[in-house]
Each structure stands twice: as structure tokens, then as C-alpha cells.
Design an enzyme around this catalytic site. Structure first.
Site, PDB file in Angstrom:
ATOM      1  N   GLU A 199       0.861  -1.194   0.000  1.00  0.00           N
ATOM      2  CA  GLU A 199       0.000   0.000   0.000  1.00  0.00           C
ATOM      3  C   GLU A 199       0.889   1.232   0.000  1.00  0.00           C
ATOM      4  OE1 GLU A 199      -3.157   0.381   2.964  1.00  0.00           O
ATOM      5  OE2 GLU A 199      -3.014   2.569   2.827  1.00  0.00           O
ATOM      6  N   GLU A 204      -3.734  11.266   1.979  1.00  0.00           N
ATOM      7  CA  GLU A 204      -4.632  10.740   3.007  1.00  0.00           C
ATOM      8  C   GLU A 204      -4.703  11.775   4.122  1.00  0.00           C
ATOM      9  OE1 GLU A 204      -3.551   7.115   5.038  1.00  0.00           O
ATOM     10  OE2 GLU A 204      -5.547   6.889   5.902  1.00  0.00           O
TER      11      GLU A 204
HETATM   12  C1  LIG Z   1      -8.190   2.579   5.371  1.00  0.00           C
HETATM   13  O1  LIG Z   1      -8.344   3.068   4.066  1.00  0.00           O
HETATM   14  C2  LIG Z   1      -7.465   4.110   3.716  1.00  0.00           C
HETATM   15  C3  LIG Z   1      -7.874   4.622   2.377  1.00  0.00           C
HETATM   16  O2  LIG Z   1      -9.185   5.134   2.390  1.00  0.00           O
HETATM   17  C4  LIG Z   1      -6.068   3.576   3.735  1.00  0.00           C
HETATM   18  O3  LIG Z   1      -5.157   4.603   3.411  1.00  0.00           O
HETATM   19  C5  LIG Z   1      -5.747   3.057   5.112  1.00  0.00           C
HETATM   20  O4  LIG Z   1      -4.476   2.457   5.104  1.00  0.00           O
HETATM   21  C6  LIG Z   1      -6.792   2.037   5.567  1.00  0.00           C
HETATM   22  N1  LIG Z   1      -6.514   1.752   6.953  1.00  0.00           N
HETATM   23  C7  LIG Z   1      -6.721   0.588   7.487  1.00  0.00           C
HETATM   24  C8  LIG Z   1      -6.365   0.470   8.934  1.00  0.00           C
HETATM   25  O5  LIG Z   1      -7.177  -0.344   6.851  1.00  0.00           O
END
Ligand SMILES: *[C@@H]1O[C@H](CO)[C@@H](O)[C@H](O)[C@H]1NC(C)=O
Length: 311
Positions: A199, A204
Site C-alpha cells: 500500500e 490521506e
Molecule cells: C483505510 O483506508 C485508507 C484509504 O481510504 C487507507 O489509506 C488506510 O491504510 C486504511 N486503513 C486501514 C487500517 O485499513
């Protein structure tokens, strides 16, 4: 015998002083090699980053003849064959480049459920709107399964990103007006199509004026660079990454706001891991609650994805 040993050591130290093809060869703060392996030459990408790109010359020293910051595309194009994957006008040909919702559906990690009719395009600008519901719409089907209190918008690109020998360098950027109020969680991010991680979060905001550039190598091994963008909600700013294959397994990601370099992360293990490109307006969750009672807007324009094709 002794003479032969000395000769070998001399050869080794010369080789070690050269940056590999696609390696970094210069830039502010760089203390590594400034000459490139044979068959490549050092091309300035911006003040912080010069890179050995295949092409003329070979073992040349760093040149700084390019003058402006926005020369990444041009410089790479000249050396290797730059190709556009998503052009700045893609929202005006929406269905050619984008799909609605998340790649996996309507739900994710916040209190918004995504709906196609919360997405609109006008004049090349993508607008995502989140509206508070008067009654709860059940629970998210995705962890951590929060209660759904909003309907909102998400889109993902039809093209995915994969950094490998064939496509070793990627530029991904866009201009965004991103909400920063408590309970608003806009994102422009890359996440693995076959696994998580990889990721990379390019934008963000989690309910404040801090943008979180994140690289997740695992759930507990994360690099973060936070940048305050005080008028992020009212003014378009450009959020950008330059991701480059560093070795057989690892990617180096450089992060920029409005063309200014803000940091770099080691995306260890990201080579050959395809990623989705997602723009979404999630709510509450990590951005705090309660979120806004009215409508929240998140806008994107001039989203661009390009890459070098090595073969
Ligand atoms: C939740 O989603 C966001 C994107 O909308 C992402 O950047 C983030 O890593 C996610 N966090 C978790 C804890 O899954």
C-alpha cells in the site's frame, strides 16, 4: 600474485563507485555514487533526484543542465520511452479509464458506503460527495465493520500499477481539494490487487490539515511522512509520487506536494506487486467521529499516471 590482488581490488572499487541502471546518481542530500553503469547516463529528475537511465554515454558524471523542476517526464522520455497510462483529461472520458466504487465493492474501513450517484464529473473535475444519513445503513462488510452513517463516492482506475523490469519508473499525481474537517477521510492511494500490503498513500487526510504519505510494508512496518497543507480543503494542490525500482525486490518512492520533495520511503518487496489506484472519500474511522452532519466534498483534477517502458 601480489600485483594481481591489487589489480582486482582496484577494479572492484571502481565498479562500486558507479550507480546501477535506474539507480540514484545525484540530488540534494545524496552521498552515493554520481557516475552511472555503462550503457546508462545520469539524468536530473528534480533537485533531489537524478537517476541512471539507459542510453547514451555510460559512465558520465552528474549533469545538471536541466533547469526546471517539472522535467521528470521530459527527461525520462528522452532516455527510455516514456508512456502515458492515464492522461490529465481522463475524467472527461470517464468510462475509458475509471470504474465506480472500490475494486472489491462499496464498503471499506470507515462509516461511508460508496454509491455511484455520489460521483460526478464537470469540466474535467471529479467530485465525490459524502452525505450523512438520517438512519444507519447497517454495517460495513469490510473490517473493522463500522456502522454505516454516510453514502459517499469512490472510483478506481481500470489500469493497475506494477513496478518491475519492464516498467521500472512511475509517476502518479493529481491535483486535489481534500476535506480536512474531523470525521472526513479522503484518499488517493495504491493498494495490492493480489495481496495486502503493498500500500502507498499519496494523499490521506484524517480529519486534520496533515497529509499522510504512507508506505505499508506490513501492518506494523510503515513509513510515514506527514506534511501540513493548511488550505488543502479550499485550494487545489498537487500530490505526487515518483516510484522507481531500486533492486530486484524493492521500490523507492519519492513524495511531493506542489512539486516540492517531502521525503522518500523504501517500499521493500513491492517489485512485481500489482496495485489498484483508488480515489475515495471515506468518513469517520481513523479521522474521528462524529463526522459532519451536512455534505462533504472532495475534488480531483489532472490526475496523471505515466511510466518508462524498458522493453
Ligand atoms: C483505510 O483506508 C485508507 C484509504 O481510504 C487507507 O489509506 C488506510 O491504510 C486504511 N486503513 C486501514 C487500517 O485499513
Amino acid at each position: 600474485m601480489a600485483a594481481k590482488t591489487i589489480l582486482s581490488l582496484g577494479f572492484l572499487s571502481l565498479a562500486a563507485a558507479q550507480a546501477v541502471v535506474y539507480g540514484q546518481c545525484g540530488g540534494i542530500g545524496w552521498t552515493g555514487p554520481t557516475t552511472c553503469a555503462s550503457g546508462s547516463s545520469c539524468v536530473k529528475s528534480n533537485d533531489y533526484y537524478s537517476q541512471c537511465l539507459p542510453g547514451s554515454g555510460g559512465a558520465t558524471t552528474t549533469t545538471t543542465k536541466t533547469t526546471t523542476k517539472a522535467t521528470t517526464t521530459t527527461a525520462a522520455a528522452a532516455a527510455t520511452g516514456w508512456e502515458e497510462v492515464i492522461g490529465e483529461g481522463s475524467f472527461s472520458s470517464f468510462s475509458s479509464f475509471w470504474n465506480y466504487l472500490y475494486p472489491w465493492g462499496s464498503d471499506h474501513n470507515g462509516s461511508a458506503r460508496m454509491k455511484q450517484d455520489k460521483v460526478s464529473v464537470s469540466g474535467g473535475v471529479l467530485t465525490l460527495k459524502a452525505d450523512r444519513l438520517s438512519t444507519q445503513d447497517g454495517y460495513s462488510t469490510a473490517n473493522p465493520k463500522p456502522a454505516i452513517w454516510y453514502w459517499s463516492g469512490a472510483v478506481h482506475a481500470k489500469q493497475t500499477v506494477v513496478i518491475n523490469d519492464q516498467f521500472p519508473n512511475w509517476e502518479i499525481r493529481g491535483e486535489f481539494k481534500a476535506p480536512t474537517a474531523k470525521g472526513t477521510w479522503p484518499a488517493f492511494w495504491l493498494t495490492g490487487t493480489q495481496s495486502w500490503p503493498p500500500e502507498i498513500d499519496i494523499l490521506e487526510f484524517k480529519g486534520t490539515t496533515n497529509n499522510w504519505f504512507n508506505t505499508f510494508r506490513s501492518s506494523s512496518d510503515v513509513s510515514t511522512t506527514q506534511v501540513t497543507v493548511s488550505n488543502a480543503a479550499t485550494t487545489f494542490h498537487q500530490y505526487r509520487i515518483w516510484a522507481t525500482k531500486a533492486n530486484a525486490n524493492d521500490v523507492t518512492v519519492h513524495f511531493y506536494v506542489d512539486g516540492d520533495w517531502k521525503g522518500q520511503h523504501n517500499a521493500a518487496g513491492f517489485v512485481n506487486k500489482p496495485m489498484w489506484i483508488i480515489i475515495n472519500l471515506q468518513m469517520e474511522g481513523s479521522s474521528g467521529s462524529p463526522g459532519p452532519s451536512g455534505t462533504t466534498t472532495y475534488q480531483a483534477q489532472k490526475v496523471y499516471v505515466g511510466r518508462t517502458r524498458a522493453y
